[in-house]
Design a protein around this motif. Structure first.
Motif, PDB file in Angstrom:
ATOM      1  N   LEU A 237       4.253 -16.180   2.672  1.00 61.04           N
ATOM      2  CA  LEU A 237       3.581 -17.150   2.866  1.00 61.04           C
ATOM      3  C   LEU A 237       4.565 -18.507   2.375  1.00 61.04           C
ATOM      4  O   LEU A 237       4.342 -19.509   1.840  1.00 61.04           O
ATOM      5  CB  LEU A 237       2.443 -17.363   1.517  1.00 61.04           C
ATOM      6  N   ALA A 241      -0.143 -20.848   1.646  1.00 59.53           N
ATOM      7  CA  ALA A 241      -1.436 -20.109   1.534  1.00 59.53           C
ATOM      8  C   ALA A 241      -2.832 -20.233   1.884  1.00 59.53           C
ATOM      9  O   ALA A 241      -3.567 -19.816   2.292  1.00 59.53           O
ATOM     10  CB  ALA A 241      -1.635 -19.543   0.060  1.00 59.53           C
ATOM     11  N   ILE A 256      -9.130  -9.258  16.415  1.00 59.74           N
ATOM     12  CA  ILE A 256      -7.880  -9.183  15.699  1.00 59.74           C
ATOM     13  C   ILE A 256      -7.987  -8.324  14.544  1.00 59.74           C
ATOM     14  O   ILE A 256      -8.986  -8.595  13.644  1.00 59.74           O
ATOM     15  CB  ILE A 256      -7.506 -10.823  15.246  1.00 59.74           C
ATOM     16  N   LEU A 258      -6.122  -8.422  11.003  1.00 58.46           N
ATOM     17  CA  LEU A 258      -5.400  -9.200  10.154  1.00 58.46           C
ATOM     18  C   LEU A 258      -5.279  -8.028   8.782  1.00 58.46           C
ATOM     19  O   LEU A 258      -6.039  -7.995   8.115  1.00 58.46           O
ATOM     20  CB  LEU A 258      -5.931 -10.599  10.010  1.00 58.46           C
ATOM     21  N   THR A 259      -3.783  -7.951   8.623  1.00 53.19           N
ATOM     22  CA  THR A 259      -3.757  -7.101   7.242  1.00 53.19           C
ATOM     23  C   THR A 259      -2.809  -8.009   6.423  1.00 53.19           C
ATOM     24  O   THR A 259      -1.771  -8.112   6.867  1.00 53.19           O
ATOM     25  CB  THR A 259      -3.065  -5.813   7.732  1.00 53.19           C
ATOM     26  N   GLY A 260      -3.304  -8.063   5.246  1.00 58.40           N
ATOM     27  CA  GLY A 260      -2.235  -8.525   4.023  1.00 58.40           C
ATOM     28  C   GLY A 260      -1.491  -7.610   3.412  1.00 58.40           C
ATOM     29  O   GLY A 260      -2.074  -6.318   3.437  1.00 58.40           O
TER      30      GLY A 260
ATOM     31  N   ASP B 229      -6.392  -2.230  -0.964  1.00 61.04           N
ATOM     32  CA  ASP B 229      -6.183  -1.396   0.471  1.00 61.04           C
ATOM     33  C   ASP B 229      -7.363  -1.068   1.006  1.00 61.04           C
ATOM     34  O   ASP B 229      -7.530  -0.305   1.862  1.00 61.04           O
ATOM     35  CB  ASP B 229      -5.541  -0.017  -0.085  1.00 61.04           C
ATOM     36  N   LEU B 234     -15.506  -7.335  10.353  1.00 58.30           N
ATOM     37  CA  LEU B 234     -16.474  -8.230  10.746  1.00 58.30           C
ATOM     38  C   LEU B 234     -17.021  -8.308  12.020  1.00 58.30           C
ATOM     39  O   LEU B 234     -16.571  -8.219  13.150  1.00 58.30           O
ATOM     40  CB  LEU B 234     -15.549  -9.651  10.530  1.00 58.30           C
ATOM     41  N   LEU B 248      -4.968 -17.226   1.880  1.00 55.56           N
ATOM     42  CA  LEU B 248      -4.325 -16.122   2.346  1.00 55.56           C
ATOM     43  C   LEU B 248      -3.723 -15.148   1.349  1.00 55.56           C
ATOM     44  O   LEU B 248      -3.636 -13.958   1.651  1.00 55.56           O
ATOM     45  CB  LEU B 248      -3.263 -16.319   3.336  1.00 55.56           C
ATOM     46  N   MET B 249      -3.413 -15.574   0.223  1.00 56.52           N
ATOM     47  CA  MET B 249      -2.836 -14.689  -0.996  1.00 56.52           C
ATOM     48  C   MET B 249      -4.031 -13.701  -1.249  1.00 56.52           C
ATOM     49  O   MET B 249      -3.399 -12.493  -1.804  1.00 56.52           O
ATOM     50  CB  MET B 249      -2.555 -15.764  -2.077  1.00 56.52           C
ATOM     51  N   LEU B 251      -5.775 -12.135   0.733  1.00 56.78           N
ATOM     52  CA  LEU B 251      -5.677 -10.984   1.527  1.00 56.78           C
ATOM     53  C   LEU B 251      -4.401 -10.055   1.159  1.00 56.78           C
ATOM     54  O   LEU B 251      -4.254  -8.878   1.222  1.00 56.78           O
ATOM     55  CB  LEU B 251      -5.207 -11.316   3.020  1.00 56.78           C
ATOM     56  N   MET B 252      -3.434 -10.739   0.722  1.00 55.34           N
ATOM     57  CA  MET B 252      -2.053  -9.949   0.396  1.00 55.34           C
ATOM     58  C   MET B 252      -2.253  -9.428  -0.782  1.00 55.34           C
ATOM     59  O   MET B 252      -1.826  -8.198  -0.811  1.00 55.34           O
ATOM     60  CB  MET B 252      -1.059 -11.008   0.277  1.00 55.34           C
ATOM     61  N   ARG B 255      -4.250  -6.489  -0.284  1.00 52.12           N
ATOM     62  CA  ARG B 255      -3.838  -5.710   0.766  1.00 52.12           C
ATOM     63  C   ARG B 255      -4.934  -5.304   1.579  1.00 52.12           C
ATOM     64  O   ARG B 255      -5.070  -4.200   1.873  1.00 52.12           O
ATOM     65  CB  ARG B 255      -3.007  -4.333   0.357  1.00 52.12           C
ATOM     66  N   ILE B 256      -5.785  -6.420   2.205  1.00 52.31           N
ATOM     67  CA  ILE B 256      -6.943  -6.161   2.858  1.00 52.31           C
ATOM     68  C   ILE B 256      -6.787  -6.011   4.133  1.00 52.31           C
ATOM     69  O   ILE B 256      -5.810  -6.998   4.687  1.00 52.31           O
ATOM     70  CB  ILE B 256      -7.987  -7.423   2.571  1.00 52.31           C
ATOM     71  N   GLN B 257      -7.281  -5.079   5.022  1.00 53.29           N
ATOM     72  CA  GLN B 257      -7.105  -5.161   6.421  1.00 53.29           C
ATOM     73  C   GLN B 257      -8.558  -5.935   6.856  1.00 53.29           C
ATOM     74  O   GLN B 257      -9.506  -5.195   6.705  1.00 53.29           O
ATOM     75  CB  GLN B 257      -7.359  -3.725   6.871  1.00 53.29           C
ATOM     76  N   LEU B 258      -8.671  -6.865   7.510  1.00 54.75           N
ATOM     77  CA  LEU B 258      -9.599  -7.458   7.854  1.00 54.75           C
ATOM     78  C   LEU B 258      -9.726  -7.653   9.511  1.00 54.75           C
ATOM     79  O   LEU B 258      -8.818  -7.981  10.261  1.00 54.75           O
ATOM     80  CB  LEU B 258      -9.703  -9.159   7.436  1.00 54.75           C
ATOM     81  N   THR B 259     -10.768  -6.984  10.092  1.00 53.99           N
ATOM     82  CA  THR B 259     -10.660  -6.539  11.748  1.00 53.99           C
ATOM     83  C   THR B 259     -11.992  -7.425  11.979  1.00 53.99           C
ATOM     84  O   THR B 259     -13.204  -7.189  11.730  1.00 53.99           O
ATOM     85  CB  THR B 259     -10.673  -5.283  11.819  1.00 53.99           C
TER      86      THR B 259
END
Lengths: 326, 326
Positions: A237, A241, A256, A258-260, B229, B234, B248-249, B251-252, B255-259
């Protein structure tokens, strides 16, 4: 033993040398006489904030050194040169590590070179292949191409991924270096709109994968740069953020992913598995110099404050290594 | 032939019956005499906006009917009862479809029941297993459990995924119905904070997977409800698209995967592959009634406006089917 601790959360001036107990390896662990360590963004975050990821009084997440003591259930011999990730504690004369996470240092590499490998190459490997699922002939956009992870990711994407690589950096020198490592399209983000350049370079399709160390300040341009069904891995970041007014329809319309991700807080088992997979893919490529650790500068241990400031000023191309006194 | 078109982008009153040319099947396609179709959110979006996903003057993305004509390279016989996804054009007496996307209707199902299967079961299957990678014994949070996709997802997650299912809905009746379909934990989002209930039900760990049809209004609670994890798919924006401040932090750190995903605009090949995989997993389960199409109400074709309004008022539990005149 000698170690570097954080006096109280704050700037680089809070780093100070201190006498600390030498750690004892538990079953399955080794103790390493540290020859070199390296500076990572995660160290800076942990130095600044008492709520960082690290549950260890001594900073530092990677080492190169010599096995000095082994506990039960370990089949590495004392005297072996090893490198790898530790759960904190690397800024010290001695540190412990689960043995299944130690990689033997290729003979052609010095300790300073070896210390430049674990964190950035494992992070790049994880994000490109485990999370990003990069496939041959795909296009990957690697931001901060001159950074430690950037220089590792460019090499891995080229040599293992056989990908088309687009990278961004803020100076001609960094971009020339990225090109020498294998980047195909090099964009100066200070002089060009990187999203426009990515679209130009991909017949307006965009990148299949983005490695994003930047976050908020690149948000909109990354949305414009990614292909339909693209993967976007958020691993830093540096550009903030907080995204204002995030329109979720953008994620749906381009489908998309999007993976953190963060590497430091992950489990021992994850790190062991990642290390094993990485070593099997990459080890021989270090031996024959197809892959190269990129060391920008080596600081003596006593100058750790300067080493941190050097990273905070984004002066490095590749890794900032710190050498223990001999 | 008789078809339902949109006079101009707007409300349900813009739907009107019109005489349209009967479509000709191209190589690899079949023409179907439509017996029943169903209402989907994508139809409403396309009705409201000329910039919808659909490039077809006639709305409707799924049908059940009888094969009436086959073009070259097709090995389905005229007279076969089939169901499946079309690229628009389902609100009509006849429609065409690539043959490799047609599923034979199980003998025990009526056309009205069959028309309730393709869009919601394929979407649920895709989001649970292809995108969401749901594994046995994982916990999935399915929002809008009483919706068409919700009722399909609960059944698939239970019968194929063997998952622990948490669902949300806005009435006791809907929640009781969800429980009868296999939901383990049923939360009334109007009376309870769903994130707190999800944490209670998972030892504070959260859900491995979230199927999110809601978007912005559930954003923060979904972040709180997801496991480290976790995967978050969506697939709808019933609660709005705009997140005011996205950190955004989050998500980090998790450690989320958002699709983001949509089914309608995907390629013919994708739909054929998805249909084939779904049919191989689910077909026998429809035959032995382990899986059931959930039909809330059947409207006659002439009452398509009412059928749309019924969905827009969220009155349905399961699918809103529209029957062609016999």
């Amino acid at each position: 033993m000698k170690a570097m601790i954080v006096n109280e959360p704050g700037g680089a001036e809070q780093l100070q040398v201190s006498e600390q107990p030498t750690p004892e390896p538990k079953d399955g662990e080794i103790r390493i006489k540290v020859e070199a360590t390296a500076v990572n963004r995660t160290d800076i975050i942990n130095r600044r904030s008492s709520s960082g990821y690290l549950d260890h009084p001594i900073l530092g997440v990677e080492v190169a050194g010599v096995v000095e003591k082994v506990a039960a259930d370990v089949d590495i011999e004392v005297g072996t040169r090893v490198m790898g990730l530790v759960n904190g504690g690397a800024y010290a004369a001695y540190t412990v590590m689960p043995a299944d996470r130690a990689m033997v240092i290729p003979e052609n590499l010095s300790f300073e070179e070896a210390a430049a490998i674990p964190e950035v190459f494992l992070t790049a490997y994880q994000t490109l292949f485990w999370i990003g699922k990069l496939r041959v002939d795909e296009t990957v956009l690697i931001h901060a191409g001159g950074s430690g992870v950037g220089t590792a990711a460019i090499q891995l994407a080229k040599q293992i991924g056989q990908a088309n690589i687009i990278t961004t950096a803020g100076s001609k020198e960094k971009l020339d270096f990225c090109r020498s490592l294998g980047a195909d399209v090099c964009i100066n983000y200070k002089e060009q709109d990187f999203d426009q350049e990515v679209l130009k370079a991909t017949n307006n399709k965009g990148a299949d994968l983005i490695l994003d160390f930047i976050g908020a300040s690149y948000w909109k341009k990354n949305l414009d740069s990614i292909k339909i069904d693209g993967r976007w891995v958020l691993i830093g970041l540096l550009g903030g953020a907080k995204v204002e007014k995030f329109n979720l329809m953008h994620l749906m319309a381009k489908r998309i992913q999007l993976t953190g991700t963060l590497l430091t807080p992950r489990s021992d088992q994850y790190k062991a598995d990642l290390t094993a997979d990485f070593a099997s893919s990459a080890y021989d490529l270090f031996k024959n110099q197809t892959l190269k650790p990129i060391v920008d500068r080596v600081f003596p241990f006593e100058e750790m404050q300067k080493a941190h400031e050097y990273m905070e000023n984004n002066k490095n191309t590749g890794k900032i290594v710190v050498k223990m006194d001999s």
